[in-house]
Design an enzyme around this catalytic site. Structure first.
Site, PDB file in Angstrom:
ATOM      1  N   ARG A   1       0.841  -1.201   0.000  1.00 12.11           N
ATOM      2  CA  ARG A   1       0.000   0.000   0.000  1.00 12.11           C
ATOM      3  C   ARG A   1       0.878   1.254   0.000  1.00 12.11           C
ATOM      4  O   ARG A   1       0.579   2.228  -0.694  1.00 12.11           O
ATOM      5  CB  ARG A   1      -0.940   0.004   1.224  1.00 12.11           C
ATOM      6  CG  ARG A   1      -2.188  -0.839   1.027  1.00 12.11           C
ATOM      7  CD  ARG A   1      -3.189  -0.643   2.165  1.00 12.11           C
ATOM      8  NE  ARG A   1      -2.812  -1.367   3.376  1.00 12.11           N
ATOM      9  CZ  ARG A   1      -3.158  -2.625   3.643  1.00 12.11           C
ATOM     10  NH1 ARG A   1      -3.898  -3.303   2.796  1.00 12.11           N
ATOM     11  NH2 ARG A   1      -2.796  -3.198   4.767  1.00 12.11           N
TER      12      ARG A   1
ATOM     13  N   PHE B   1     -10.496  -5.465  -7.173  1.00 16.24           N
ATOM     14  CA  PHE B   1     -10.640  -6.302  -5.977  1.00 16.24           C
ATOM     15  C   PHE B   1     -10.268  -5.454  -4.752  1.00 16.24           C
ATOM     16  O   PHE B   1      -9.357  -5.782  -3.992  1.00 16.24           O
ATOM     17  CB  PHE B   1      -9.754  -7.560  -6.045  1.00 16.24           C
ATOM     18  CG  PHE B   1      -9.908  -8.354  -7.307  1.00 16.24           C
ATOM     19  CD1 PHE B   1     -10.961  -9.260  -7.458  1.00 16.24           C
ATOM     20  CD2 PHE B   1      -9.006  -8.211  -8.353  1.00 16.24           C
ATOM     21  CE1 PHE B   1     -11.103 -10.010  -8.633  1.00 16.24           C
ATOM     22  CE2 PHE B   1      -9.137  -8.947  -9.527  1.00 16.24           C
ATOM     23  CZ  PHE B   1     -10.189  -9.851  -9.667  1.00 16.24           C
TER      24      PHE B   1
ATOM     25  N   ASP C   1     -15.230  -3.968  -6.635  1.00 18.69           N
ATOM     26  CA  ASP C   1     -15.389  -5.185  -5.836  1.00 18.69           C
ATOM     27  C   ASP C   1     -16.825  -5.672  -6.011  1.00 18.69           C
ATOM     28  O   ASP C   1     -17.725  -4.868  -6.257  1.00 18.69           O
ATOM     29  CB  ASP C   1     -15.103  -4.917  -4.352  1.00 18.69           C
ATOM     30  CG  ASP C   1     -14.677  -6.181  -3.610  1.00 18.69           C
ATOM     31  OD1 ASP C   1     -13.480  -6.331  -3.320  1.00 18.69           O
ATOM     32  OD2 ASP C   1     -15.554  -7.034  -3.326  1.00 18.69           O
TER      33      ASP C   1
ATOM     34  N   ASP D   1      -5.422  -7.274  -6.953  1.00 18.44           N
ATOM     35  CA  ASP D   1      -5.199  -8.113  -5.760  1.00 18.44           C
ATOM     36  C   ASP D   1      -6.388  -9.043  -5.566  1.00 18.44           C
ATOM     37  O   ASP D   1      -7.201  -8.850  -4.656  1.00 18.44           O
ATOM     38  CB  ASP D   1      -4.983  -7.208  -4.538  1.00 18.44           C
ATOM     39  CG  ASP D   1      -4.668  -8.002  -3.281  1.00 18.44           C
ATOM     40  OD1 ASP D   1      -4.163  -9.131  -3.406  1.00 18.44           O
ATOM     41  OD2 ASP D   1      -4.939  -7.502  -2.179  1.00 18.44           O
TER      42      ASP D   1
ATOM     43  N   CYS E   1      -2.390 -14.568  -3.962  1.00 13.59           N
ATOM     44  CA  CYS E   1      -2.246 -15.075  -2.589  1.00 13.59           C
ATOM     45  C   CYS E   1      -2.533 -16.571  -2.546  1.00 13.59           C
ATOM     46  O   CYS E   1      -2.774 -17.131  -1.485  1.00 13.59           O
ATOM     47  CB  CYS E   1      -3.156 -14.312  -1.632  1.00 13.59           C
ATOM     48  SG  CYS E   1      -4.893 -14.425  -2.050  1.00 13.59           S
TER      49      CYS E   1
HETATM   50  N1  SAH Z   1      -6.814  -5.611  -2.036  1.00 11.47           N
HETATM   51  C1  SAH Z   1      -7.627  -5.787  -0.857  1.00 11.47           C
HETATM   52  C2  SAH Z   1      -7.907  -7.249  -0.574  1.00 11.47           C
HETATM   53  C3  SAH Z   1      -8.593  -7.980  -1.704  1.00 11.47           C
HETATM   54  S1  SAH Z   1      -9.402  -9.444  -1.200  1.00 11.47           S
HETATM   55  C4  SAH Z   1      -6.962  -5.091   0.322  1.00 11.47           C
HETATM   56  O1  SAH Z   1      -5.777  -4.744   0.250  1.00 11.47           O
HETATM   57  O2  SAH Z   1      -7.635  -4.886   1.337  1.00 11.47           O
HETATM   58  C5  SAH Z   1     -10.268  -9.904  -2.639  1.00 11.47           C
HETATM   59  C6  SAH Z   1     -11.555  -9.116  -2.904  1.00 11.47           C
HETATM   60  O3  SAH Z   1     -12.020  -9.514  -4.183  1.00 11.47           O
HETATM   61  C7  SAH Z   1     -12.702  -9.380  -1.954  1.00 11.47           C
HETATM   62  O4  SAH Z   1     -13.103  -8.165  -1.378  1.00 11.47           O
HETATM   63  C8  SAH Z   1     -13.833  -9.969  -2.818  1.00 11.47           C
HETATM   64  O5  SAH Z   1     -15.110  -9.472  -2.470  1.00 11.47           O
HETATM   65  C9  SAH Z   1     -13.461  -9.480  -4.176  1.00 11.47           C
HETATM   66  N2  SAH Z   1     -13.878 -10.291  -5.341  1.00 11.47           N
HETATM   67  C10 SAH Z   1     -13.845 -11.629  -5.492  1.00 11.47           C
HETATM   68  N3  SAH Z   1     -14.166 -11.977  -6.745  1.00 11.47           N
HETATM   69  C11 SAH Z   1     -14.409 -10.819  -7.417  1.00 11.47           C
HETATM   70  C12 SAH Z   1     -14.756 -10.513  -8.781  1.00 11.47           C
HETATM   71  N4  SAH Z   1     -14.907 -11.465  -9.686  1.00 11.47           N
HETATM   72  N5  SAH Z   1     -14.889  -9.211  -9.116  1.00 11.47           N
HETATM   73  C13 SAH Z   1     -14.739  -8.220  -8.201  1.00 11.47           C
HETATM   74  N6  SAH Z   1     -14.389  -8.466  -6.909  1.00 11.47           N
HETATM   75  C14 SAH Z   1     -14.235  -9.746  -6.527  1.00 11.47           C
END
Ligand code: SAH
Length: 397
Positions: free
Chosen positions: A213, A229, A251, A301, A341
């Site tokens: 970040r 995401f 998201d 992510d 991850c």
């Molecule tokens: N980058 C974030 C963590 C991401 S976790 C941070 O630093 O806090 C992954 C996220 O992807 C979750 O919030 C989940 O709701 C979302 N997600 C999962 N599949 C998705 C999709 N197909 N399109 C959009 N969001 C998605």
């Protein structure tokens, strides 16, 4: 000595090698026989075929990982005092990291010599996950130990994760010590985030992305930023703080986006700088392409596409897809921070997938840096499985 009364695992000839290399897992196929009748989570002594002591471990007849080593020291007994020493050592190692953030992982499972125990600290709340029969066996002990070691006011359990199923354990959520915290706030490098420890993902926040970040923040100045995401807006707020021109965040989770909006307001950031989009990233990247959009910084992510080995082929296709489309959306000289991850997708494979995406997108990309989890997620050199988060900082030609 404890060894005399403890049940015993005798390994097959040659199968003691990984334990001698201090790797903590003993797979079912390595075991020749079990002496005594250990229950799930009970401590067993692990010996080589010739009787030589190897480890003292937590047994679990219901898991492929049949035992997880607590200690490789024959003189060390496994009791509450032992667990307390390990927790205190894990926290002491992180003293220098405390600066700059009130959120931090304080116990990282196997890598801190505590197989199956994850503990994240958010201000005066500690959130734990008990992920193995051994960690579960000592459920009564963790609350008190963590309160004493941190001075926290409550310890909340978020053991509602799929891996517990592989250990024959039911999901569990609830307070171990104190009240269930309603709302928890952290300050990470000058940015405030509200953390939903009771309902959020994992323990509520992706602490592992702290350093990344900061990197995003340093690359965001005057850029149009896309955070795909975005969850509760970690990278998005970092980009706004870094002087981004505009940040679009995607998201599928409405709850996550609602919290992201609250986080923006919490920091009194200019709301017009940020746009929150409830959409599927796979579809939305294509839409941006059709609209001819370009971004100076893109963060990808995604969730764990490959929870286990058998999901790797599908996961590889998914990673390639989003990376390919993201690369097509980069402005000249633009930056891409891309992550995986999935423990089952190693760093080499991830790099290959991303290279394949660049080839298909017909763009030249440079690797500026390899990325990983923040230091509070330090991995034991004997336990490469602990290194689940990998990433690349790429720049378009
Ligand atoms: N980058 C974030 C963590 C991401 S976790 C941070 O630093 O806090 C992954 C996220 O992807 C979750 O919030 C989940 O709701 C979302 N997600 C999962 N599949 C998705 C999709 N197909 N399109 C959009 N969001 C998605």
């Amino acid at each position: 000595m404890a060894e005399a009364r403890e049940p015993k695992i005798i390994l097959k000839p040659g199968r003691e090698k990984s334990l001698r290399h201090r790797h903590p897992w003993i797979f079912s196929g390595a075991i020749e026989r079990v002496e005594g009748d250990p229950a799930p989570g009970d401590t067993v002594t692990v010996v080589a075929r010739d009787g030589a002591f190897l480890a003292r471990a937590a047994y679990n007849p219901q898991s492929q990982i049949r035992a997880r080593a607590w200690t490789f020291d024959a003189d060390e007994e496994i009791d509450a005092a032992f667990l307390r020493r390990r927790v205190e050592a894990a926290i002491a190692r992180r003293t220098l990291l405390r600066e700059g953030s009130t959120g931090m992982r304080i116990v990282h499972g196997e890598s801190d010599g505590l197989p199956g125990l994850v503990a994240d600290r958010y201000g005066d709340v500690v959130v734990v996950q008990l992920l193995s029969a051994g960690a579960e066996r000592w459920r009564e002990a963790w609350g008190r130990i963590l309160v004493d070691a941190t001075g926290a006011r409550s310890v909340f359990e978020r053991s509602d994760v799929e891996v517990r199923g592989l250990e024959g354990l039911q999901p569990r959520v609830g307070a171990l010590v104190g009240d269930a915290p309603a709302s928890v706030r952290i300050d990470e490098d000058g940015i405030a985030y509200e953390v939903d420890v009771a309902h959020g993902q994992k323990t509520g926040f992706y602490l592992d992305q702290r350093d990344n970040r900061l990197l995003a923040r340093s690359l965001a100045r005057d850029a149009d930023v896309l955070n795909a995401f975005c969850y509760t807006g970690g990278f998005s707020l970092a980009a706004v703080a870094g002087g981004a021109r505009h940040v679009e965040s995607i998201d599928t989770s409405e709850e996550a986006l609602a919290l992201a909006r609250r986080n923006l307001a919490l920091n009194s950031f200019d709301a017009s700088k940020a746009e929150w989009i409830a959409a599927d990233v796979f579809a939305h990247l294509r839409l941006y392409r059709d609209q001819g959009r370009k971004f100076g910084l893109i963060v990808l992510d995604p969730p764990k596409f490959a929870p286990t080995e058998k999901h790797v082929p599908n996961a590889a296709r998914a990673y390639k897809d989003i990376n390919l489309w993201a690369m097509k959306l980069l402005a000249p000289g633009g930056h891409l921070l891309t992550f995986s991850c999935s423990g089952a997708v190693g760093p080499d494979l991830f790099r290959k997938i991303v290279a394949g995406a660049a080839a298909d997108a017909k763009v030249d990309m440079q690797v500026r840096r390899q990325l990983g989890a923040s230091e509070d997620h330090a991995v034991s050199i004997h336990f490469p499985e602990g290194e689940y988060l990998k990433g690349l900082w790429l720049q378009a030609a």
